[in-house]
Design a protein around this motif. Structure first.
Motif, PDB file in Angstrom:
ATOM      1  N   ASP A  66       0.836  -1.196   0.000  1.00  0.00           N
ATOM      2  CA  ASP A  66       0.000   0.000   0.000  1.00  0.00           C
ATOM      3  C   ASP A  66       0.876   1.253   0.000  1.00  0.00           C
ATOM      4  OD1 ASP A  66      -2.112   1.847   0.393  1.00  0.00           O
ATOM      5  OD2 ASP A  66      -3.272   0.210   1.273  1.00  0.00           O
ATOM      6  N   PRO A  67       0.648   2.154  -0.956  1.00  0.00           N
ATOM      7  CA  PRO A  67       1.439   3.393  -0.951  1.00  0.00           C
ATOM      8  C   PRO A  67       1.087   4.278   0.246  1.00  0.00           C
ATOM      9  CG  PRO A  67      -0.181   3.422  -2.746  1.00  0.00           C
ATOM     10  CD  PRO A  67      -0.272   2.064  -2.096  1.00  0.00           C
ATOM     11  N   GLU A  68      -0.079   4.061   0.836  1.00  0.00           N
ATOM     12  CA  GLU A  68      -0.515   4.877   1.981  1.00  0.00           C
ATOM     13  C   GLU A  68      -0.312   4.104   3.285  1.00  0.00           C
ATOM     14  OE1 GLU A  68      -1.610   7.902   1.593  1.00  0.00           O
ATOM     15  OE2 GLU A  68      -1.584   7.729  -0.602  1.00  0.00           O
ATOM     16  N   PRO A  69       0.082   4.803   4.361  1.00  0.00           N
ATOM     17  CA  PRO A  69       0.141   4.108   5.653  1.00  0.00           C
ATOM     18  C   PRO A  69      -1.260   3.756   6.144  1.00  0.00           C
ATOM     19  CG  PRO A  69       0.679   6.437   5.916  1.00  0.00           C
ATOM     20  CD  PRO A  69       0.453   6.213   4.441  1.00  0.00           C
ATOM     21  N   LEU A  70      -1.313   2.780   7.043  1.00  0.00           N
ATOM     22  CA  LEU A  70      -2.605   2.312   7.582  1.00  0.00           C
ATOM     23  C   LEU A  70      -3.367   3.497   8.181  1.00  0.00           C
ATOM     24  CD1 LEU A  70      -4.022  -0.412   7.959  1.00  0.00           C
ATOM     25  CD2 LEU A  70      -3.059  -0.488  10.254  1.00  0.00           C
ATOM     26  N   ASP A  71      -4.632   3.608   7.799  1.00  0.00           N
ATOM     27  CA  ASP A  71      -5.401   4.796   8.102  1.00  0.00           C
ATOM     28  C   ASP A  71      -5.889   4.835   9.549  1.00  0.00           C
ATOM     29  OD1 ASP A  71      -6.708   7.061   7.592  1.00  0.00           O
ATOM     30  OD2 ASP A  71      -8.512   6.097   6.769  1.00  0.00           O
ATOM     31  N   ASP A  72      -6.554   3.755   9.977  1.00  0.00           N
ATOM     32  CA  ASP A  72      -7.235   3.795  11.264  1.00  0.00           C
ATOM     33  C   ASP A  72      -7.071   2.438  11.965  1.00  0.00           C
ATOM     34  OD1 ASP A  72      -8.909   4.080  13.393  1.00  0.00           O
ATOM     35  OD2 ASP A  72     -10.623   4.813  12.228  1.00  0.00           O
ATOM     36  N   PRO A  73      -5.886   2.220  12.597  1.00  0.00           N
ATOM     37  CA  PRO A  73      -5.628   0.900  13.192  1.00  0.00           C
ATOM     38  C   PRO A  73      -6.665   0.483  14.232  1.00  0.00           C
ATOM     39  CG  PRO A  73      -3.756   2.395  13.544  1.00  0.00           C
ATOM     40  CD  PRO A  73      -4.760   3.142  12.741  1.00  0.00           C
ATOM     41  N   ALA A  74      -7.222   1.451  14.953  1.00  0.00           N
ATOM     42  CA  ALA A  74      -8.216   1.091  15.985  1.00  0.00           C
ATOM     43  C   ALA A  74      -9.441   0.462  15.314  1.00  0.00           C
ATOM     44  CB  ALA A  74      -8.611   2.328  16.784  1.00  0.00           C
TER      45      ALA A  74
ATOM     46  N   GLY B   8       2.326   4.334  11.045  1.00  0.00           N
ATOM     47  CA  GLY B   8       3.108   4.524   9.813  1.00  0.00           C
ATOM     48  C   GLY B   8       3.307   3.253   8.993  1.00  0.00           C
ATOM     49  N   HIS B   9       2.634   2.156   9.379  1.00  0.00           N
ATOM     50  CA  HIS B   9       2.820   0.881   8.659  1.00  0.00           C
ATOM     51  C   HIS B   9       2.098   0.922   7.306  1.00  0.00           C
ATOM     52  CE1 HIS B   9       3.001  -3.394   7.865  1.00  0.00           C
ATOM     53  NE2 HIS B   9       1.690  -3.428   7.745  1.00  0.00           N
TER      54      HIS B   9
END
Ligand SMILES: C[S@@+](CC[C@H](N)C(=O)[O-])C[C@H]1O[C@@H](n2cnc3c(N)ncnc32)[C@H](O)[C@@H]1O
Length: 260
Positions: free
Chosen positions: A198-206, A242-243
């Motif tokens: 994914d070019p984007e970091p994980l948005d909402d880990p919760a 930031g993953h």
């Protein structure tokens, strides 16, 4: 199993409106249709079709005289599919393990990003029942530890003494997939790896954590000590800062034998 299916259907009902925003799912459907290469004027079944990402692409290739039928547990996903599909796509609420179709109906069966929710041998036996001799079955499935977010979740839980099974271990290698095909009397035409970063970091880990609680592999978290579960959740959120999610998948094409 039935309770889990209810939870999964409800979970995808909630995700339906925004599901198509997932670049990873759009990519995965596209890769699967490319391998499936539906021919003009043929009949295609898309199992666990969701919003019909793969079904819609397949419908463009089968053309007006071809038909694409998508089935799914989630009525809300199917509503989105119906709104966004051309006229040669048809959708029905149905369980992938018990299809409301007779034998020998389809030239191609696809299942994209659906197998982790299913009992794979039982489901695939059912798909083979409704497919014609010589038909192809094309599907994606994660390789063992191939979904980075699930892997990180497992690590966070393990640090608190809670063992989550690897959801993807059973079909996680080429060898396991060959065994599955062999046990069902299907021929293996192709199995290869495809990888999404994914070019984007994980948005909402919760939210990801919360959502994963609906799946069978997270069952040990439901029975774990509350405080340990909360520490695991916080650890997961910290670790995923930031993953960039990664999916390491098998894309496979099996075929039904033709009578000699
Ligand atoms: C990750 S989505 C994949 C959707 C679509 N194939 C795609 O590639 O975007 C998984 C889908 O499987 C469906 N599903 C899960 N278990 C199912 C079952 N037993 N029978 C039919 N559909 C099922 C869910 O409702 C959901 O729409």
């Amino acid at each position: 199993m039935r309770r889990e299916r209810g939870r999964i259907g409800a979970e995808f009902d909630r995700r339906a409106a925004t599901y198509d925003n997932s670049a990873m799912h759009r990519w995965q459907a596209h890769e699967a249709v490319r391998l499936a290469a539906p021919r003009p004027n043929t009949w295609v079944l898309d199992v666990a079709t969701g919003t019909g990402l793969a079904a819609r692409e397949a419908a463009a290739l089968t053309g007006g005289d071809g038909r694409v039928v998508g089935v799914d547990l989630s009525p809300a996903m199917l509503r989105v599919a119906t709104e966004r599909s051309p006229g040669n796509c048809f959708y029905a609420v149905a369980d992938a393990h018990q299809l409301p179709f007779g034998t020998d109906n389809f030239d191609l069966v696809m299942c994209v990003a659906g197998l982790p929710y299913l009992d794979a041998p039982a489901a695939m036996r059912e798909w083979a029942r409704v497919a014609r001799p010589g038909a192809a079955i094309v599907f994606t499935v994660p390789r063992a530890e191939g979904v980075s977010v699930n892997h990180l979740m497992g690590r966070a839980a393990q640090a608190e003494g809670i063992d989550l099974p690897d959801l993807h271990a059973k079909l996680g290698t080429t060898h396991r997939l060959r065994e599955l095909a062999g046990s069902l009397g299907l021929e293996v035409e192709d199995i290869h790896r495809i990888v999404w970063e994914d070019p984007e970091p994980l948005d909402d880990p919760a939210e990801i954590w919360q959502r994963a609680l609906n799946y069978g592999f997270a069952e040990p978290l439901h029975t774990a000590d509350r405080a340990a579960r909360e520490r695991a959740r916080r650890r997961f959120i910290e670790q995923t800062e930031g993953h960039h999610p990664r999916q390491d998948l098998s894309l496979a094409r099996f075929t039904l034998p033709t009578p000699a």
